[in-house]
Design an enzyme around this catalytic site. Structure first.
Site, mmCIF file in Angstrom:
data_model
loop_
_atom_site.group_PDB
_atom_site.id
_atom_site.type_symbol
_atom_site.label_atom_id
_atom_site.label_comp_id
_atom_site.label_asym_id
_atom_site.label_seq_id
_atom_site.Cartn_x
_atom_site.Cartn_y
_atom_site.Cartn_z
ATOM 1 N N ASP A 96 0.831 -1.205 0.000
ATOM 2 C CA ASP A 96 0.000 0.000 0.000
ATOM 3 C C ASP A 96 0.871 1.263 0.000
ATOM 4 O O ASP A 96 1.874 1.343 0.717
ATOM 5 C CB ASP A 96 -0.845 -0.035 1.292
ATOM 6 C CG ASP A 96 -1.971 0.968 1.312
ATOM 7 O OD1 ASP A 96 -2.849 0.877 0.437
ATOM 8 O OD2 ASP A 96 -1.997 1.834 2.209
ATOM 9 N N GLU A 155 1.722 -0.551 -4.966
ATOM 10 C CA GLU A 155 0.689 0.434 -5.274
ATOM 11 C C GLU A 155 1.391 1.790 -5.244
ATOM 12 O O GLU A 155 1.567 2.394 -4.190
ATOM 13 C CB GLU A 155 -0.446 0.423 -4.247
ATOM 14 C CG GLU A 155 -1.570 1.359 -4.677
ATOM 15 C CD GLU A 155 -2.223 2.179 -3.563
ATOM 16 O OE1 GLU A 155 -3.309 2.715 -3.790
ATOM 17 O OE2 GLU A 155 -1.639 2.331 -2.474
HETATM 18 C C1 GLC Z 1 -4.264 2.910 -0.547
HETATM 19 C C2 GLC Z 1 -5.487 2.031 -0.433
HETATM 20 C C3 GLC Z 1 -6.638 2.883 -0.022
HETATM 21 C C4 GLC Z 1 -6.331 3.485 1.313
HETATM 22 C C5 GLC Z 1 -5.038 4.281 1.273
HETATM 23 C C6 GLC Z 1 -4.554 4.602 2.642
HETATM 24 O O1 GLC Z 1 -4.386 3.799 -1.558
HETATM 25 O O2 GLC Z 1 -5.692 1.372 -1.646
HETATM 26 O O3 GLC Z 1 -7.832 2.169 0.026
HETATM 27 O O4 GLC Z 1 -7.373 4.336 1.718
HETATM 28 O O5 GLC Z 1 -4.007 3.536 0.668
HETATM 29 O O6 GLC Z 1 -4.113 3.435 3.279
#
Ligand code: GLC
Length: 620
Positions: free
Chosen positions: A229, A305
């Site tokens: 994440d 991500e």
């Molecule tokens: C990432 C996740 C999202 C979350 C954010 C903070 O982007 O995919 O759902 O709110 O991180 O953790």
């Protein structure tokens, strides 16, 4: 960059050779990975919230669908202020979702079906409920406990002003002030997201060691890898300097200012980098993690991500000693335009191929507007990051101009057009659902023909649209509340899945409970209403996944075809001719055997918004 000039780049040939030899066993290079958002997948205990037992019960349907792996969004102990991305214990399962034994059982079941299991790692921040943060609050400024997070003294008289001007991705300031043990107003802590999500200080070796322990905890249990994440956010620029985006936009997950760039970033220097994204220091963290994973058998994988642009810069996350994959958000953000699609596909294969990584492809996830809705929105939900704006494609430029014109919202007010992410957008107008689904089916049929690894988001195989009319008192996303409802947030793509048309909660739970209300439309889109029904979206996904696997298209290469016109994306991958008609007019099809098509074909013509896979009969 003109995609037509990059069709036979050496980079693609190099990638092909490597694929054939050293990478043969690396399952993730071509895997189709299905994202499960546990709260909304299936509820095993009837409380209206999905759980691990529910996933276990429904695993057979994913095997039947034909995916290679599942990625589980967080199921860890959490107060759920951000749907589980606020972790209070990285080494346990939240009682809402089950127990560690449930996880072990699910993992064993998945492995017995040949499905790999990727878990979500949330290293940028913890929940404020985490014992580490609670200890930091109880300790004094300057203590080792505070050094785990980013505590700073405020500016101005009495330290009353936040340490810098950063804004939270979810809206509002990125700093919250604490009250010290003696009751006086105290230091401030950084949270790039909700105030219940304090950011760690990744310059602190203690934090790094803890996370290596967490990686090992899940690797030892048999997890096949991690989706990481906010993988572009862990390290912040030294001194935490003020930052104001050039265009005055609020903080978003993306890098910003890519308007001036092309997809590979050849045209200019890297876009201006906010001091909280894409700092060079993140890479040494992932190199360390890479080594940890390499100690384990079975090709464990790290997927970033990272909302980083341009693609050539994102590729730094997947150099051969760092992560294995990174989500291709440039692809997700591409408008429904043949030129834009050709460009982003070519740029992706080149950028990732240059570092020996597979490209990934994704159209939906739990943070963005579902593509069955997005692709019928003004501008098709595209971020205005595409180089298409600036090149010689009048039609595309016109489309994107239109996207920027104010549109009328559901409540009658006007705003700028909606963008991909509800994090960034206001409330979108309700788009044409028939058009959206048709384009979504064509888009997926195109995506699954591409070499590399593809991510699917639960429910897209049913053609689920975004639910736009969730009442305010049922919403849960902090984005909605932190912006006083100005941004609709992400609940609309998280509505619990319909499994059975005639069952309570459409089969999501046995009791009829559902943490978000399900629309009536779920009845006709339920899995059992589509299973075995020719032409249904579910059957299209099943057929496409089976054919992709049968013909090894995930490990193939693309040879572009240019004779179908500007509004078409066409190529051959491992002998399969793939033609996506993104334009207004039907396109004549070559003679051959149709393997599958996103819409029924009545004659030798490919209608608008349709993708076909076929084996072309060689000319005599
Ligand atoms: C990432 C996740 C999202 C979350 C954010 C903070 O982007 O995919 O759902 O709110 O991180 O953790």
């Amino acid at each position: 960059m003109d995609p037509d000039t990059t069709l036979d780049t050496p980079a693609l040939d190099v990638q092909q050779e490597a694929t054939d030899t050293q990478y043969a066993d690396e399952w993730w290079r071509s895997a189709v990975i299905y994202q499960i958002y546990p709260r909304s997948f299936a509820d095993g205990n009837g409380d209206g919230m999905g759980d691990l037992a529910g996933i276990d019960m429904r695993l057979g349907s994913l095997h039947d669908l034909g995916v290679d792996a599942i990625w589980l969004s967080p199921f860890y102990t959490s107060p759920q202020r951000d749907g589980g991305y606020d972790v209070a214990d990285y080494r346990d399962v939240d009682p809402r979702f089950g127990t560690l034994s449930d996880f072990d059982a699910l993992l064993a079941h998945a492995h017995s079906l040949g499905l790999k299991v990727i878990v979500d790692l949330v290293p940028n921040h913890s929940s404020s409920d985490h014992v580490w943060f609670q200890e930091a609050l109880a300790a004094s400024p300057g203590s080792a406990e505070r050094a785990r997070y980013l505590f700073r003294n405020g500016k101005g008289p009495g330290g009353d002003e936040a340490p810098n001007n950063w804004e939270s991705v979810f809206g509002g300031p990125a700093w919250t002030r604490v009250t010290e043990a003696d009751g006086t107003p105290g230091q401030w802590y950084l949270h790039l997201f909700d105030s219940s999500q304090p950011d760690f200080d990744w310059t602190n070796r203690w934090v790094r060691d803890e996370f290596i322990g967490i990686l090992r905890f899940w690797l030892d249990r048999g997890a096949d890898g991690f989706r990481v994440d906010v993988a572009h956010g862990l390290v912040k620029a030294e001194g935490l300097p003020d930052w104001t985006a050039e265009d005055g936009a609020a903080t978003t997950m993306s890098m910003g200012s890519a308007l001036e760039s092309d997809l590979l970033g050849h045209a200019q220097q890297d876009p201006a980098t906010p001091p909280y994204w894409a700092q060079d220091g993140v890479h040494e963290i992932y190199r360390e993690w890479h080594q940890v994973l390499a100690e384990y058998e079975g090709d464990r994988v790290l997927c970033a991500e990272a909302w980083v642009e341009p693609l050539a810069r994102l590729a730094r996350w997947v150099r051969d000693d760092e992560m294995h994959q990174a989500f291709n958000f440039s692809y997700l953000e591409t408008s429904w335009s043949a030129t834009a699609l050709r460009r982003v596909i070519a740029a992706s294969l080149e950028a990732f191929g240059d570092v020996g990584a597979p490209s990934t492809w994704v159209l939906s996830n739990h943070d963005v507007i579902r593509h069955a809705t997005r692709l019928a929105m003004p501008g098709h939900g595209a971020q205005v990051t595409e180089a298409a704006v600036s090149d010689d494609q009048p039609d595309d430029a016109h489309e994107l101009d239109e996207a920027l014109e104010p549109v009328e919202d559901l409540d009658g007010t006007t705003t700028a057009a909606s963008l991909t992410s509800p994090l960034a957008s206001d409330h979108p107008t309700a788009p044409d659902p028939v058009l959206g689904l048709r384009r979504a089916r064509a888009a997926t049929t195109l995506m699954l023909a591409l070499p590399g690894s593809a991510y699917l988001y639960q429910g897209e195989e049913l053609g689920l649209p975004e639910v736009l009319d969730i009442p305010a008192d049922r919403r849960e996303d902090p984005v909605f509340f932190r912006t006083d409802g100005e941004r609709m947030g992400r609940d609309g793509c998280r509505v619990p899945l319909p499994w059975a048309a005639e069952s309570p909660a459409y089969g999501f739970s046995t009791t009829g409970e559902s943490w978000l209300p399900q629309p009536d439309l779920w009845r006709e889109l339920a899995r059992d209403a589509q299973h075995g029904v020719p032409g249904s979206t579910l059957e299209l996904y099943r057929a496409t996944l089976a054919e992709r696997s049968r013909r090894d298209m995930g490990t193939g290469t693309i040879e572009w075809l240019t004779d179908y016109g500007a509004d078409v994306v066409a190529f051959v991958n491992n002998g399969v001719t793939v033609i996506a008609n993104v334009g207004e007019f039907a396109v004549e099809l070559p003679v051959g055997d149709v393997l599958l098509s996103s819409e029924a074909l009545s004659e030798a013509a490919l209608p608008t918004d349709t993708t076909v896979w076929l084996l072309v009969t060689p000319a005599e």
